[in-house]
Motif scaffolding. Structure first.
Motif, PDB file in Angstrom:
ATOM      1  N   CYS A   1       0.830  -1.216   0.000  1.00 52.46           N
ATOM      2  CA  CYS A   1       0.000   0.000   0.000  1.00 52.46           C
ATOM      3  C   CYS A   1       0.857   1.255   0.000  1.00 52.46           C
ATOM      4  O   CYS A   1       0.556   2.227  -0.690  1.00 52.46           O
TER       5      CYS A   1
ATOM      6  N   TYR B   1     -11.937  13.133   2.030  1.00 53.62           N
ATOM      7  CA  TYR B   1     -12.099  11.725   1.673  1.00 53.62           C
ATOM      8  C   TYR B   1     -11.813  10.901   2.925  1.00 53.62           C
ATOM      9  O   TYR B   1     -10.813  11.136   3.608  1.00 53.62           O
ATOM     10  N   ARG B   2     -12.695   9.975   3.247  1.00 51.51           N
ATOM     11  CA  ARG B   2     -12.516   9.072   4.379  1.00 51.51           C
ATOM     12  C   ARG B   2     -12.818   7.652   3.915  1.00 51.51           C
ATOM     13  O   ARG B   2     -13.752   7.419   3.161  1.00 51.51           O
ATOM     14  N   SER B   3     -12.017   6.708   4.401  1.00 49.11           N
ATOM     15  CA  SER B   3     -12.234   5.308   4.052  1.00 49.11           C
ATOM     16  C   SER B   3     -11.907   4.438   5.258  1.00 49.11           C
ATOM     17  O   SER B   3     -10.992   4.746   6.030  1.00 49.11           O
ATOM     18  N   GLU B   4     -12.662   3.376   5.387  1.00 54.32           N
ATOM     19  CA  GLU B   4     -12.406   2.401   6.451  1.00 54.32           C
ATOM     20  C   GLU B   4     -12.608   1.013   5.871  1.00 54.32           C
ATOM     21  O   GLU B   4     -13.661   0.728   5.305  1.00 54.32           O
ATOM     22  N   VAL B   5     -11.586   0.181   5.972  1.00 51.00           N
ATOM     23  CA  VAL B   5     -11.644  -1.172   5.424  1.00 51.00           C
ATOM     24  C   VAL B   5     -11.293  -2.151   6.536  1.00 51.00           C
ATOM     25  O   VAL B   5     -10.286  -1.975   7.225  1.00 51.00           O
TER      26      VAL B   5
ATOM     27  N   THR C   1      -8.796  -3.303  11.165  1.00 47.21           N
ATOM     28  CA  THR C   1      -9.474  -2.230  10.453  1.00 47.21           C
ATOM     29  C   THR C   1      -8.450  -1.167  10.112  1.00 47.21           C
ATOM     30  O   THR C   1      -7.686  -0.725  10.971  1.00 47.21           O
TER      31      THR C   1
ATOM     32  N   LYS D   1      -7.979   2.629   8.546  1.00 43.64           N
ATOM     33  CA  LYS D   1      -8.659   3.883   8.232  1.00 43.64           C
ATOM     34  C   LYS D   1      -7.708   4.768   7.443  1.00 43.64           C
ATOM     35  O   LYS D   1      -6.516   4.820   7.744  1.00 43.64           O
ATOM     36  N   SER D   2      -8.233   5.453   6.437  1.00 47.94           N
ATOM     37  CA  SER D   2      -7.422   6.373   5.649  1.00 47.94           C
ATOM     38  C   SER D   2      -8.226   7.637   5.383  1.00 47.94           C
ATOM     39  O   SER D   2      -9.456   7.628   5.464  1.00 47.94           O
ATOM     40  N   TRP D   3      -7.505   8.731   5.085  1.00 49.33           N
ATOM     41  CA  TRP D   3      -8.185  10.006   4.869  1.00 49.33           C
ATOM     42  C   TRP D   3      -7.334  10.931   4.022  1.00 49.33           C
ATOM     43  O   TRP D   3      -6.121  10.737   3.882  1.00 49.33           O
ATOM     44  N   CYS D   4      -7.988  11.919   3.440  1.00 48.69           N
ATOM     45  CA  CYS D   4      -7.306  12.956   2.673  1.00 48.69           C
ATOM     46  C   CYS D   4      -8.165  14.220   2.690  1.00 48.69           C
ATOM     47  O   CYS D   4      -9.370  14.157   2.446  1.00 48.69           O
TER      48      CYS D   4
ATOM     49  N   SER E   1      -4.012   9.227   2.451  1.00 53.67           N
ATOM     50  CA  SER E   1      -4.658   8.577   1.302  1.00 53.67           C
ATOM     51  C   SER E   1      -5.007   9.574   0.215  1.00 53.67           C
ATOM     52  O   SER E   1      -6.113   9.578  -0.300  1.00 53.67           O
TER      53      SER E   1
END
Length: 127
Positions: free
Chosen positions: A13, A63-67, A99, A101-104, A125
């Protein structure tokens, strides 16, 4: 084993993100000198805006993401025959369950003529 898989995923990544981050910077920088209306026509409305200390308006895209990696269980075992009895020894290892988490945040600053004069990105991210 679990640690090795997590480390490999993180390294992969990071390598992809580094290359994509430079490309995202180029994409954001390409908006310099444009009217903010052109940006909102392309990107949609920003998530928020505020007035900078110098009086310029700043538009923020978030932008927010959680996987979450699903749990996986690996079982292994060994049986031993002793007389008429069989002894079975097993081990179960859990992988996954983490889990990430990423953001921008992307900031576009516009002057009083609504022309984009400055930008900034922050986060892990931005690509």
């Amino acid at each position: 084993m679990k640690k090795i898989i997590v480390i490999l995923i993180c390294l992969f990544c990071f390598a992809c993100a580094s290359a994509n981050r430079a490309s995202y910077r180029d994409k954001v920088n390409s908006w310099m000198g444009y009217n903010i209306e052109s940006l909102t026509n392309s990107w949609g409305y920003p998530h928020k805006s505020f007035t900078a200390p110098n009086g310029n308006k700043v538009y923020v895209y978030e932008y927010r993401s959680e996987v979450t990696i699903p749990n996986q269980y690996i079982s292994s075992g060994m049986s031993t025959n002793i007389g008429n009895s069989t002894l079975y020894d097993s081990t179960t290892t859990q992988l996954g369950g983490q889990t990430f988490k990423s953001w921008c945040n992307t900031y576009f600053e516009v002057n009083d003529s609504n022309i984009i004069v400055r930008w900034r990105i922050e986060g892990d991210s931005c690509f």
